[in-house]
Design a protein around this motif. Structure first.
Motif, mmCIF file in Angstrom:
data_model
loop_
_atom_site.group_PDB
_atom_site.id
_atom_site.type_symbol
_atom_site.label_atom_id
_atom_site.label_comp_id
_atom_site.label_asym_id
_atom_site.label_seq_id
_atom_site.Cartn_x
_atom_site.Cartn_y
_atom_site.Cartn_z
ATOM 1 N N PRO A 55 0.810 -1.232 0.000
ATOM 2 C CA PRO A 55 0.000 0.000 0.000
ATOM 3 C C PRO A 55 0.835 1.270 0.000
ATOM 4 C CG PRO A 55 -0.137 -1.119 2.123
ATOM 5 C CD PRO A 55 0.526 -2.064 1.180
ATOM 6 N N VAL A 58 1.968 1.820 -3.673
ATOM 7 C CA VAL A 58 0.856 2.284 -4.509
ATOM 8 C C VAL A 58 0.524 3.741 -4.202
ATOM 9 C CG1 VAL A 58 -1.583 1.974 -5.025
ATOM 10 C CG2 VAL A 58 -0.096 -0.020 -4.808
ATOM 11 N N GLN A 59 0.408 4.054 -2.919
ATOM 12 C CA GLN A 59 0.088 5.428 -2.533
ATOM 13 C C GLN A 59 1.200 6.384 -2.939
ATOM 14 O OE1 GLN A 59 -2.807 6.275 -1.464
ATOM 15 N NE2 GLN A 59 -2.414 8.428 -1.077
ATOM 16 N N ASP A 117 -2.539 2.759 -10.689
ATOM 17 C CA ASP A 117 -3.690 1.855 -10.802
ATOM 18 C C ASP A 117 -3.236 0.429 -11.094
ATOM 19 O OD1 ASP A 117 -5.565 3.799 -10.289
ATOM 20 O OD2 ASP A 117 -5.850 4.315 -12.398
ATOM 21 N N ARG A 155 -1.751 -1.090 -7.923
ATOM 22 C CA ARG A 155 -2.816 -1.419 -6.971
ATOM 23 C C ARG A 155 -3.514 -2.720 -7.357
ATOM 24 N NH1 ARG A 155 -7.691 2.398 -7.470
ATOM 25 N NH2 ARG A 155 -7.778 1.141 -9.365
ATOM 26 N N ASP A 201 -2.899 -5.918 -4.813
ATOM 27 C CA ASP A 201 -4.066 -6.212 -3.979
ATOM 28 C C ASP A 201 -4.569 -7.611 -4.317
ATOM 29 O OD1 ASP A 201 -6.589 -6.410 -2.759
ATOM 30 O OD2 ASP A 201 -6.858 -4.241 -2.847
#
Length: 289
Positions: free
Chosen positions: A205, A208-209, A275, A278, A282
């Motif tokens: 995370p 991605v962030q 995107d 992610r 995920d």
């Protein structure tokens, strides 16, 4: 033995890369971002003119074989200035991501792992996120004075709560998992548990962030420069180039067109890459790929 040991890792890495680039939008984003990075690195060699070289004789020249993107009101080559401005934007974006990650991850880990720090840090995060990002950045830059260092510090402070909130929420869950409780029962140090057991599971995370923060930082830097709150005016940035070109819209549209297109493409490519990461990292979304 070394070849045998490294072969699975290489195959897993290549498999991940193939799946990552399988989506056309992600592949397009990676391509555009790679072009921007290469142009930024090779800027002194790919630009035909100095970005600060004045030539009043050639002012407001339209795009041609001599000046690819035309010239501005001082006769400076817009193509060269756009390339060098991209170098600055990428530098600001990377620096903001690194600094905001250091601040946000540290605060998130403290708030999520230690209950006594949770309430004050959570209220601090909520208070900072209550303000619009750009307004808070403008206030910080105005208070500290416009400069490249100030812009990086201000944007890092503005965007660090985003990472802190994500890290805090994930840490609250991971802290209660059996393997963390087992590590605590074995007497492993808290620092070791936080870095090796908790932080390692938060890399996805955070990564991605980080891509989204990179895009937001580049866009915010352009906005601050457009308002005259960024770096020194003689340093080319996409924001200052667009601000200068406002006076010549209709007469020299290329002064705002090319920096604007550069901003759109760079931010869009980072969003596409984010995107894709992610979806790949995920587990719930990865099943649908």
């Amino acid at each position: 033995m070394t070849d045998i040991a490294t072969r699975p890792a290489l195959s897993e890495g290549s498999k991940f890369l193939r799946r990552f680039l399988k989506r056309k939008t992600v592949a397009f984003g990676v391509l555009i971002l790679t072009v921007f990075v290469l142009l930024a690195i090779l800027a002194p060699w790919v630009t035909p003119y100095s970005p600060s070289k004045l030539s009043i004789v050639n002012r407001l020249k339209p795009p041609s074989g001599l000046f690819f993107f035309g010239t501005d009101e001082f006769g400076r080559d817009v193509f060269s200035r756009t390339i060098f401005a991209g170098r600055l934007s990428l530098l600001v974006g990377a620096a903001v991501v690194v600094l905001s990650a250091l601040i946000g991850v540290s605060l998130g880990l403290l708030a999520g792992f230690f209950k006594q720090f949770d309430t004050p840090i959570a209220r601090l995060i909520d208070a900072m996120m209550a303000f619009p990002d750009i307004l808070l950045a403008i206030a910080l830059v105005a208070a500290l004075g416009p400069s490249l260092t100030t812009v990086i510090i201000a944007l890092s402070i503005v965007y660090s709560p985003r990472l802190a909130r994500i890290v805090r929420a994930s840490t609250l869950v991971i802290r209660e998992l059996p393997y963390v409780e087992a590590a605590q029962a074995l007497g492993i140090s808290t620092f070791h548990i936080m870095t090796r057991h908790v932080l390692r599971n938060l890399l996805s995370p955070i990564l991605v962030q980080g891509t989204f923060l990179f895009a937001s930082a580049m866009l915010a830097e352009a906005g601050l420069s457009f308002l005259g709150l960024g770096v020194s005016p003689e340093i080319p940035t996409w924001g200052t180039m667009i601000a200068a070109g406002r006076q010549y819209i209709g007469q020299a549209d290329w002064m705002t067109l090319f920096p604007g297109v550069a901003i759109v493409l760079s931010v869009l490519s980072l969003q596409m890459v984010g995107d894709g990461l992610r979806d790949m990292l995920d587990p719930k979304l990865r099943k649908d790929l």
